[in-house]
Scaffold this motif. Structure first.
Motif, PDB file in Angstrom:
ATOM      1  N   SER A  55       0.838  -1.195   0.000  1.00 39.62           N
ATOM      2  CA  SER A  55       0.000   0.000   0.000  1.00 39.62           C
ATOM      3  C   SER A  55       0.873   1.245   0.000  1.00 39.62           C
ATOM      4  O   SER A  55       2.095   1.160   0.088  1.00 39.62           O
ATOM      5  CB  SER A  55      -0.911  -0.034   1.222  1.00 39.62           C
ATOM      6  N   CYS A  56       0.235   2.438  -0.046  1.00 38.81           N
ATOM      7  CA  CYS A  56       1.001   3.679  -0.181  1.00 38.81           C
ATOM      8  C   CYS A  56       1.730   4.035   1.116  1.00 38.81           C
ATOM      9  O   CYS A  56       2.768   4.676   1.096  1.00 38.81           O
ATOM     10  CB  CYS A  56       0.087   4.815  -0.636  1.00 38.81           C
ATOM     11  N   GLY A  57       1.172   3.602   2.241  1.00 44.45           N
ATOM     12  CA  GLY A  57       1.832   3.854   3.518  1.00 44.45           C
ATOM     13  C   GLY A  57       1.607   5.251   4.084  1.00 44.45           C
ATOM     14  O   GLY A  57       2.060   5.543   5.193  1.00 44.45           O
ATOM     15  N   ALA A  58       0.932   6.111   3.340  1.00 43.86           N
ATOM     16  CA  ALA A  58       0.833   7.512   3.758  1.00 43.86           C
ATOM     17  C   ALA A  58      -0.610   7.984   3.976  1.00 43.86           C
ATOM     18  O   ALA A  58      -0.831   8.954   4.701  1.00 43.86           O
ATOM     19  CB  ALA A  58       1.499   8.403   2.715  1.00 43.86           C
ATOM     20  N   CYS A  59      -1.588   7.308   3.397  1.00 44.73           N
ATOM     21  CA  CYS A  59      -2.974   7.796   3.476  1.00 44.73           C
ATOM     22  C   CYS A  59      -3.567   7.467   4.855  1.00 44.73           C
ATOM     23  O   CYS A  59      -3.000   6.680   5.606  1.00 44.73           O
ATOM     24  CB  CYS A  59      -3.801   7.166   2.355  1.00 44.73           C
ATOM     25  N   PRO A  60      -4.708   8.078   5.197  1.00 46.98           N
ATOM     26  CA  PRO A  60      -5.321   7.790   6.510  1.00 46.98           C
ATOM     27  C   PRO A  60      -5.585   6.296   6.720  1.00 46.98           C
ATOM     28  O   PRO A  60      -5.387   5.784   7.822  1.00 46.98           O
ATOM     29  CB  PRO A  60      -6.621   8.585   6.470  1.00 46.98           C
ATOM     30  N   LEU A  61      -6.001   5.585   5.690  1.00 45.50           N
ATOM     31  CA  LEU A  61      -6.269   4.148   5.830  1.00 45.50           C
ATOM     32  C   LEU A  61      -4.994   3.403   6.198  1.00 45.50           C
ATOM     33  O   LEU A  61      -4.982   2.570   7.101  1.00 45.50           O
ATOM     34  CB  LEU A  61      -6.859   3.577   4.528  1.00 45.50           C
ATOM     35  N   CYS A  62      -3.917   3.696   5.508  1.00 46.63           N
ATOM     36  CA  CYS A  62      -2.639   3.037   5.809  1.00 46.63           C
ATOM     37  C   CYS A  62      -2.189   3.376   7.220  1.00 46.63           C
ATOM     38  O   CYS A  62      -1.733   2.517   7.971  1.00 46.63           O
ATOM     39  CB  CYS A  62      -1.568   3.463   4.812  1.00 46.63           C
ATOM     40  N   ARG A  63      -2.308   4.661   7.588  1.00 45.37           N
ATOM     41  CA  ARG A  63      -1.802   5.092   8.895  1.00 45.37           C
ATOM     42  C   ARG A  63      -2.570   4.455  10.037  1.00 45.37           C
ATOM     43  O   ARG A  63      -2.029   4.226  11.117  1.00 45.37           O
ATOM     44  CB  ARG A  63      -1.818   6.620   9.001  1.00 45.37           C
ATOM     45  N   LEU A  69      -6.953  -1.890   2.609  1.00 46.39           N
ATOM     46  CA  LEU A  69      -8.040  -1.087   2.040  1.00 46.39           C
ATOM     47  C   LEU A  69      -7.527   0.169   1.335  1.00 46.39           C
ATOM     48  O   LEU A  69      -8.315   0.945   0.788  1.00 46.39           O
ATOM     49  CB  LEU A  69      -9.024  -0.680   3.150  1.00 46.39           C
ATOM     50  N   CYS A  70      -6.220   0.379   1.344  1.00 51.71           N
ATOM     51  CA  CYS A  70      -5.610   1.570   0.739  1.00 51.71           C
ATOM     52  C   CYS A  70      -6.080   1.711  -0.711  1.00 51.71           C
ATOM     53  O   CYS A  70      -6.082   0.747  -1.472  1.00 51.71           O
ATOM     54  CB  CYS A  70      -4.085   1.433   0.781  1.00 51.71           C
ATOM     55  N   LEU A  71      -6.477   2.910  -1.073  1.00 48.40           N
ATOM     56  CA  LEU A  71      -6.991   3.140  -2.428  1.00 48.40           C
ATOM     57  C   LEU A  71      -5.863   3.163  -3.454  1.00 48.40           C
ATOM     58  O   LEU A  71      -6.108   3.077  -4.651  1.00 48.40           O
ATOM     59  CB  LEU A  71      -7.793   4.446  -2.473  1.00 48.40           C
TER      60      LEU A  71
HETATM   61 ZN   LIG Z   1      -2.555   4.142   1.603  1.00 51.35          ZN
END
Ligand SMILES: [Zn+2]
Ligand SMILES: [Zn+2]
Length: 305
Positions: A55-63, A69-71
């Motif tokens: 995942s991106c590691g930076a979005c609210p879902l990742c955090r 669920l990361c978009l």
């Molecule tokens: Zn993410």
């Protein structure tokens, strides 16, 4: 060594279009051949099972930990090149050191097993509960074993009786073929009450979702882990009136270590699910074998150097 699954097949057939050309394949175990700068998690020569999503590691879902669920999630073998090749390139965080003494062939299904481990955790299965698994494919046969490992009794429901012998060998307490009498009756007979406590749906068809809702008792839980792409008719009246908890479960978050532990401890046996083996140069035959009725998991391997 790689496993071939329905997703690979649909990419290959064009039913699930991706940005071609693409090297598909996302279920694999292998040796680290080379590492990039700053890599500390693995060393050259390590044997690793690959978690093929990052995942991106930076979005609210990742955090908040919801990286599945990361978009902006990247799926190896779908969004970027995968493992039906001599070498594959993945980020280090996708590499899980293989437990020593566990053969590649046994670790081959760590990825689908992690899917099942998560679904069963989300269904909060308790020892002594009755459970039904809908679907007798790879995910279903893994689910039977994880549920048994959690202390549940398991009824397997499938369109055909083809896998029932193996399902029982792997720990299923009972089996029921759709069409062999009403599902509700089978669930009542198996549970000794109004239906089973928990259903794990693995078939990914609209019919399977409907079957899950018939099998579950009032107040019970249904975990959905197949991915029906088609519109799925659900009688929500019966969901509300019976207070059914419907839980979606999407791939995995932190389930890889647990999946490997279950294999290493012998709680889950994956090898009986490998029905076909092909060298990478016979990948066309591997795809053809995937469609054979007797196939469960087709393995593709490259000779170890
Ligand atoms: Zn993410
Ligand atoms: Zn897969």
């Amino acid at each position: 060594m790689a496993g071939l699954c329905g997703t690979d097949y649909s990419i290959w057939s064009g039913d699930r279009p991706v940005r071609y050309p693409l090297v598909p394949g996302h279920e694999f175990v292998g040796h680290v051949d080379a590492i990039g700068e700053g890599v500390s998690r693995v060393r050259v020569g390590d044997r690793v099972a690959i978690e093929p999503n990052y995942s991106c590691g930076a979005c609210p879902l990742c955090r908040e930990g919801n990286r599945n669920l990361c978009l902006s999630r990247t799926a190896v073998g779908i969004d970027v090149d995968g493992c039906f090749a001599e070498v594959a390139r993945v980020p280090e965080r996708c590499c899980w050191p293989a437990p020593p003494g566990v053969a590649d062939e046994d670790l081959l299904m760590t990825e689908p097993l992690a899917v099942v481990v998560r679904a069963i955790a989300r269904a909060a299965v308790r020892p002594g509960e009755s459970a039904a698994v809908v679907g007798g494919g790879t995910l279903g046969l893994l689910a039977v074993q994880v549920l048994r490992g959690r202390g549940a009794r398991v009824l397997v429901v499938s369109r055909t009786a083809r896998r029932f012998g193996l399902a029982r060998e792997l720990g299923a307490d009972a089996t029921h073929a759709v069409g062999d009498g009403p599902l509700a009756t089978a669930a009542e007979a198996f549970s000794g009450r109004e239906g089973v406590d928990v259903v794990v749906e693995t078939a990914g068809t609209p019919e399977a979702v409907a079957h899950a809702l018939v099998l579950v008792r009032p107040g019970g839980r249904v975990a959905l882990t197949g991915l029906p792409h088609e519109p799925t008719p659900v009688t929500f009246f019966s969901v509300v009136r019976r207070e059914i908890t419907l839980t979606g479960s999407m791939i995995y978050q932190d389930e890889f270590p647990e999946a490997m532990r279950l294999v290493a401890a012998g709680i889950v046996r994956t090898r009986p699910l490998v029905t076909h083996r092909f060298g990478l140069d016979a990948i066309g035959e591997a795809f053809a074998a995937h469609r054979q009725p007797d196939s469960i998991k087709v393995a593709v391997f490259t000779p170890t150097r």
